[in-house]
Design an enzyme around this catalytic site. Structure first.
Site, PDB file in Angstrom:
ATOM      1  N   ASP A  56      47.995  37.228  38.886  1.00  0.00           N
ATOM      2  CA  ASP A  56      48.058  37.743  37.516  1.00  0.00           C
ATOM      3  C   ASP A  56      47.398  39.116  37.411  1.00  0.00           C
ATOM      4  O   ASP A  56      47.586  39.950  38.290  1.00  0.00           O
ATOM      5  CB  ASP A  56      47.463  36.718  36.542  1.00  0.00           C
ATOM      6  CG  ASP A  56      45.982  36.445  36.774  1.00  0.00           C
ATOM      7  OD1 ASP A  56      45.476  36.708  37.888  1.00  0.00           O
ATOM      8  OD2 ASP A  56      45.314  35.957  35.838  1.00  0.00           O
TER       9      ASP A  56
ATOM     10  N   GLU B 153      46.178  33.768  44.912  1.00  0.00           N
ATOM     11  CA  GLU B 153      46.274  32.760  43.852  1.00  0.00           C
ATOM     12  C   GLU B 153      47.212  31.593  44.137  1.00  0.00           C
ATOM     13  O   GLU B 153      46.997  30.490  43.634  1.00  0.00           O
ATOM     14  CB  GLU B 153      46.689  33.429  42.532  1.00  0.00           C
ATOM     15  CG  GLU B 153      45.621  34.314  41.902  1.00  0.00           C
ATOM     16  CD  GLU B 153      45.543  35.718  42.485  1.00  0.00           C
ATOM     17  OE1 GLU B 153      44.706  36.502  42.031  1.00  0.00           O
ATOM     18  OE2 GLU B 153      46.333  36.035  43.419  1.00  0.00           O
TER      19      GLU B 153
ATOM     20  N   GLY C 254      37.459  36.412  38.789  1.00  0.00           N
ATOM     21  CA  GLY C 254      36.789  35.754  37.667  1.00  0.00           C
ATOM     22  C   GLY C 254      36.072  34.484  38.087  1.00  0.00           C
ATOM     23  O   GLY C 254      36.160  34.044  39.226  1.00  0.00           O
TER      24      GLY C 254
ATOM     25  N   GLY D 181      40.754  39.147  39.924  1.00  0.00           N
ATOM     26  CA  GLY D 181      40.303  39.971  38.806  1.00  0.00           C
ATOM     27  C   GLY D 181      39.772  41.325  39.222  1.00  0.00           C
ATOM     28  O   GLY D 181      39.846  42.296  38.465  1.00  0.00           O
TER      29      GLY D 181
END
Length: 338
Positions: free
Chosen positions: A129, A121, A50, A98
């Site tokens: 995530d 991350e 993202g 993402g």
């Protein structure tokens, strides 16, 4: 029409791009669509994640994009994970963050010699995530825990060997594969699997190469099976091998808060449904948006690029169980609804 190819949309802002892909997933209700194919544009990346900078700016001023973005992204992950129609992701090139979320929950993930997979991350004060809490602990042994905590990159055929990709095909054969997929009459998952298997079997690139993590699997399974980050660090120090020392050096650079959140995320996610994981991850995303390390990590890695983040707290021992517990607490009316 047998299939529709959905390309990644690199020029739109993060939330808009997700919104467009979500709109495309209404194809599941379209009686003329029997197959969904997602691929990147431009050759270098499938999708590298993202728009982290946009989220950082929004978070600093309390813009609701920090809720809307994560809600939209996780709903998309869930839509892919529950999609009844065959979903084929051609993960040719960089596949991170993402990009993993819009591929790994689908039925088929086709890697190539150009694929580079990572969940990096913890280096920017976040956590793996997009459903990482679901798919990572389900990989063989403790590979998922290792990938999540260290951000280790896997390349080419190793993405298949780790269990992230389902098939491996030569990059230059993808246009022909896509054409053959779209030409299938009434493409059932079985027919698609047969076609992918035929391409997979013909591909000999890097077949003779050993799995990069192969010789370390025993150590990974042992060292990363500990119940706490402090215990993992202790095991790495006690082991003392070059491999263990390298992982220790990497882990010492990561956000201590992110490491603790990530370990618990995977341990809890191992027995959760994808929906429960995404709801848990939404809570964690909002906790990270309220904290310090995400903004500091993005500054150090993506903005100033000095690669010297000043984490707060700076040591694992300073990240209390109470703080971690609070990050996992339900958000009441603000919880993610799927």
């Amino acid at each position: 029409m047998a299939g529709r190819a959905l390309q990644a949309l690199p020029r739109l802002r993060a939330f808009n791009r997700l919104h467009v892909i979500l709109q495309h997933l209404t194809w599941e209700q379209d009686p003329q669509t029997f197959l969904i194919i997602i691929k990147g544009t431009g050759g270098k990346a499938f999708c590298a994640g993202g728009d982290i900078r946009a989220i950082t700016e929004a978070g600093k001023v309390g813009d609701k994009l920090i809720q809307d973005f994560f809600r939209g992204e996780y709903r998309l992950n869930n839509a892919i994970g529950t999609c009844k129609k065959p979903y084929v992701a051609l993960i040719d090139g960089i596949t991170m963050g993402g990009g993993v979320g819009v591929s790994v929950h689908g039925h088929f993930r086709v890697a190539t010699e150009k694929t580079v997979f990572a969940m990096p991350e913890t280096a920017i004060g976040l956590f793996p995530d997009v459903g990482g809490g679901y798919f990572l602990p389900r990989l063989s042994g403790k590979i998922g825990y290792f990938l999540a905590l260290t951000g280790c990159r896997l390349k080419g055929r190793d993405v298949l060997r780790a269990g992230i990709a389902t098939h491996f095909v030569e990059s230059e054969k993808l246009p022909a594969l896509e054409k053959d997929l779209i030409a299938l009459k009434s493409p059932s998952k079985e027919k698609i699997a047969d076609l992918l298997n035929s391409y997979h079997k013909k591909c000999t690139i890097d077949q003779e190469k050993e799995f990069a993590l192969g010789e370390h699997l025993e150590k990974i399974n042992s060292l990363f099976s500990a119940n706490s980050m402090e215990e993992i660090v202790k095991k790495l120090k006690q082991d003392g091998s070059p491999f263990a020392m390298k992982q220790l050096e990497t882990i010492n650079k990561m956000s201590p808060t992110s490491l603790k959140l990530t370990l618990r995320q995977l341990r809890e996610g191992a027995s959760m449904s994808l929906q429960e994981v995404l709801q848990m991850e939404y809570r964690l995303s909002q906790a990270c948006m309220k904290g310090h390390d995400f903004y500091e990590g993005v500054r150090a890695v993506l903005i100033d690029k000095d690669q010297s983040p000043k984490w707060k707290p700076a040591a694992l021992e300073e990240v209390s169980d109470e703080f971690v517990d609070n990050c996992f607490k339900p958000l009441g009316n603000d919880d993610l609804k799927l």
